[in-house]
Design a protein around this motif. Sequence first.
Motif, short mmCIF file in Angstrom:
data_model
loop_
_atom_site.label_atom_id
_atom_site.label_comp_id
_atom_site.label_asym_id
_atom_site.label_seq_id
_atom_site.Cartn_x
_atom_site.Cartn_y
_atom_site.Cartn_z
N ASP A 178 10.93 11.01 9.76
CA ASP A 178 10.01 9.93 10.13
C ASP A 178 10.52 8.53 9.76
OD1 ASP A 178 8.40 11.95 11.03
OD2 ASP A 178 7.08 11.96 9.29
N ILE A 210 0.45 -5.19 3.05
CA ILE A 210 1.68 -4.57 3.56
C ILE A 210 1.56 -3.07 3.34
CG2 ILE A 210 4.19 -4.33 3.20
CD1 ILE A 210 3.43 -7.04 4.36
N GLU A 211 1.71 -2.32 4.40
CA GLU A 211 1.64 -0.87 4.22
C GLU A 211 3.02 -0.27 3.99
OE1 GLU A 211 -0.71 2.89 5.79
OE2 GLU A 211 0.25 1.74 7.37
N LEU A 212 3.18 0.31 2.80
CA LEU A 212 4.44 0.98 2.47
C LEU A 212 4.19 2.48 2.65
CD1 LEU A 212 4.86 -1.08 -0.76
CD2 LEU A 212 6.42 -1.26 1.16
N MET A 213 4.08 2.87 3.90
CA MET A 213 3.68 4.24 4.21
C MET A 213 4.68 5.23 3.62
SD MET A 213 1.22 5.74 5.86
CE MET A 213 0.51 5.24 7.42
N THR A 214 4.19 6.18 2.84
CA THR A 214 5.11 7.17 2.29
C THR A 214 5.44 8.20 3.37
OG1 THR A 214 3.13 8.13 1.33
CG2 THR A 214 4.61 7.02 -0.17
N PRO A 215 6.72 8.51 3.53
CA PRO A 215 7.11 9.39 4.63
C PRO A 215 6.77 10.85 4.36
CG PRO A 215 9.02 8.77 3.34
CD PRO A 215 7.86 8.05 2.74
N TYR A 216 6.16 11.49 5.33
CA TYR A 216 5.83 12.91 5.19
C TYR A 216 7.11 13.74 5.20
CZ TYR A 216 3.62 17.40 5.93
OH TYR A 216 3.22 18.71 5.79
N TYR A 273 8.59 -0.36 11.47
CA TYR A 273 7.18 -0.72 11.18
C TYR A 273 7.11 -1.60 9.93
CZ TYR A 273 2.31 0.44 9.71
OH TYR A 273 0.99 0.40 9.32
N LEU A 314 9.32 4.57 10.76
CA LEU A 314 8.66 3.87 9.65
C LEU A 314 9.44 2.62 9.25
CD1 LEU A 314 7.47 6.90 7.47
CD2 LEU A 314 6.05 5.39 8.86
N MET A 371 6.29 12.71 -2.01
CA MET A 371 5.73 13.59 -0.98
C MET A 371 6.39 14.97 -1.11
SD MET A 371 3.49 11.77 0.61
CE MET A 371 3.18 12.21 2.32
N ARG A 397 0.83 -1.21 0.00
CA ARG A 397 0.00 0.00 0.00
C ARG A 397 0.87 1.26 0.00
NH1 ARG A 397 -3.83 2.60 4.14
NH2 ARG A 397 -5.88 2.50 3.18
N VAL A 398 1.45 1.56 -1.17
CA VAL A 398 2.18 2.82 -1.30
C VAL A 398 1.15 3.94 -1.28
CG1 VAL A 398 3.71 4.20 -2.74
CG2 VAL A 398 3.95 1.71 -2.70
N CYS A 399 0.08 3.72 -2.01
CA CYS A 399 -1.04 4.65 -1.93
C CYS A 399 -2.27 3.80 -1.64
CB CYS A 399 -1.21 5.42 -3.22
SG CYS A 399 -1.80 4.44 -4.59
N PRO A 400 -3.30 4.39 -1.04
CA PRO A 400 -4.47 3.57 -0.71
C PRO A 400 -5.10 2.89 -1.93
CG PRO A 400 -4.51 5.62 0.51
CD PRO A 400 -3.38 5.73 -0.47
#
Lengths: 379, 421
Positions: free
Chosen positions: B156, B146-152, B163, B160, B333, B123-126
């Motif tokens: 962070d 798997i959440e590939l949260m993009t860093p703000y 996680y 991340l 971002m 999940r780079v983007c929802p």
Amino acid sequence: MEKVMSRFMELSTDPYAGVAKWKEDTGKKIIGCFPMRIPEEIVHASGMLPVVMWRGNEAVTLGHSYVHNFNCGLTRSFIDDVMKDKLDFMDGMIFYRSCLQAEEIPSTIELNAPPRHFLYLYLPPLYPGAVFRDFLIQQLKKMKENLEAWAGKEITEDALNNSIEVYNKNRSLLKRLYELRKRKPGTIRAREMLAIVHASMLMDKEEHSKLLGSLLPELEDREEVADGKVRVILSGGLCQTPHTAILDLIEEAGMVVVDDDIYIGSRYFANEVTPGNDPLESLADRYMKKTPPDPTMGDWKTLWSDYMVDKVRENNAKGMVSLLVKFCPPHLCYYPDIKRTFDKEGIPEVMIEVEHEVVSVEQMRTRLQAFVEVIRGGA
Amino acid sequence: MVQEFKLNRLETTRLMGPMVDKHWKELRTAKERGEKVAWCSGVPFIFAYAMDMKCHFMAGYSAYCAGRKAGEHVLEIADSTGELPDTCSYHRMHMGMAEAVKRGIPVREDVVLPIPDLMIAGRVCPEMSHYAEALYRKFGIQVAGIELMTPYQESDYEFLEPYLERQFKEILIPTLEEICGKPFDYDHMREILRVLKKTATIRNDCLEYFKKVPSPWTLWDYGVSLAPVIYLMGKPETIPYYEKLRAELEERSKKNIPAILPEEKHRVFWDGWLPWGFLGHFSRKLTSYGANPISGRYPWEMFPRPDLIDPEGDPVHTFVKALYTGTMLGNNMAKPGLSLIDRIIPEYQIDGLIFFTAKSCRIWKSQLTILEKMERKYGIPGLCLEADMADPKMFSDAQIDTRLNAFFEVLEARKEKRRWV
């Protein structure tokens, strides 16, 4: 009763004046929380007022220098409001990503017109695995620490437990209101319902509960006016206010809304917080609940379409009106499945695409009238 | 007289087509050989590769399908089965392909995808989880989320990284072990990372040639060469490909041969996606002005820091490090992106900024803000081109021409006012 209802209506239609006045009267700080899943209780426990960010009441102009016109109404409108200094009374803003467009707001604001306090939270999806809950709790702790710094005081466990109780009470009152509408459809108009829930997002919860508590018995006394109307449920509007004009159109076309699955509606107060040993963990557990299904949360197993079918049937409704916000990716991606499921189940459903700037109301009226005729013809 | 320009294509890039075709053919025919297949959004496909699974990569497939000129047809299938036109075109392309396979709707053989045994919802983007969710609803295929949260912001990475590492170790690896019926092959992952590290290191040498004036290659050449540092990762042939490319660039560089003939007139920054469905189309448009897109944020997403990859240690840990500290995730971002662009403009002597904006994808954040800040700081003009990476219905060619015309006029007029230092 009229006085209370007017208060809710005024706040919902012009949140700017109402929220700013609360700040002036109390001298407390206002913290804007991006819809839909930031646990407001933590802000409340800090002694500041959490308000859910809203879609404004005027056409986007200046904002289009900062955000593309093919973003959804909430992102465009919120950025427009910030750039026009209309939200200066907000002392702090808390964001997270519910969708790709929601991610557009925080950086645009922070780089151009940063508020006094700013926090970007990482809220996880509802994927299976303990790691997600652990990470969420870590983020909630970060949120608490930030709020303590902003408020200049510690957020105690007692304060958090008290806020959880305050919010739970408000949720139970809103639930009672919805039960009343189910029992006596038509007694509360869709625009009134919207205003009541929206006001809860914009005012001190204890005050809202007090006002709603006084309103409920009087609403009970209203006469049911749903004879001959087509019972429908509303869906969509995942994070933003539907236009009241569209809600009126639905009713004018001969429908009565018996329940809804919209954010500024039943989704906002769904699920109380179950108190436990650690209030942050309790808040995390509410966040992790899988119903009502939320298409922004990545939970592939709890089917939103099935949930809506059940909602229609439980309410003995004859159909569903989907309010699809233009450029809303989570709803756009899920809608084909909703349509297929409703077709398969033989339940009439109509999708109305809604934009921040209202488009042709007359076209919507025609579609809604045709929808009613289809249901009546098939009844 | 109007000066005529033309692209001076590299010889090496002609080798890429067969390599890419081979990859997709192996995927397409995997089931015939009894191999397991996964579909994946984001980069976790490396874990499936390590288990000898054949794995698709969502963005890579979409680029391939669109580049093969099959995208429009697949999108039409999606539309005809109820997908809505404002939806992410990569999402719709996958829905269209799934429906085509499910219903037996004929599509070009070279872009057909096999129905997978596993969906890895990176999940780079929802939206990337939406496509996995939708395919679960269509086929009931097992999903690993798997959440590939993009860093703000860069600070962070610190929380991340652990996680994501936990998600790989606690969710993806056990799922793959269950599906494949064998323990996770850490050694194979290390081997893939060794090749990736070497390929990406040589690739970085190649990127240096973009700094040369005139540049011996274009972003279009690099776009064609992306697969070795993304979904072809680990394939031994990716190393000689980039060695050959580097040698050709060195040769051109020595002889001062430009990528645009007879001369490179403008050096532009290309932000956002490459328009995979229309790469030739857009390259011809820019070339007609003598404009060379020599840099962008997107190319910097492909493992820009191979020095951080340590294949000999914990491969999962080092992979995660390469994603966050190595700035593979997050250039889209605004804050990390702004820092990168701010660095690139003077380093690469950029004359103007073209921000390609995909109407069906908002992953590149705050583009208008970045554009305004960079225009102001460096005195160079910027342009937002609203189009799409794959769906031709999203834009008007005539409007794009008009805007490019105006942009290059301004760029020419402002050249004396650039402030690179």
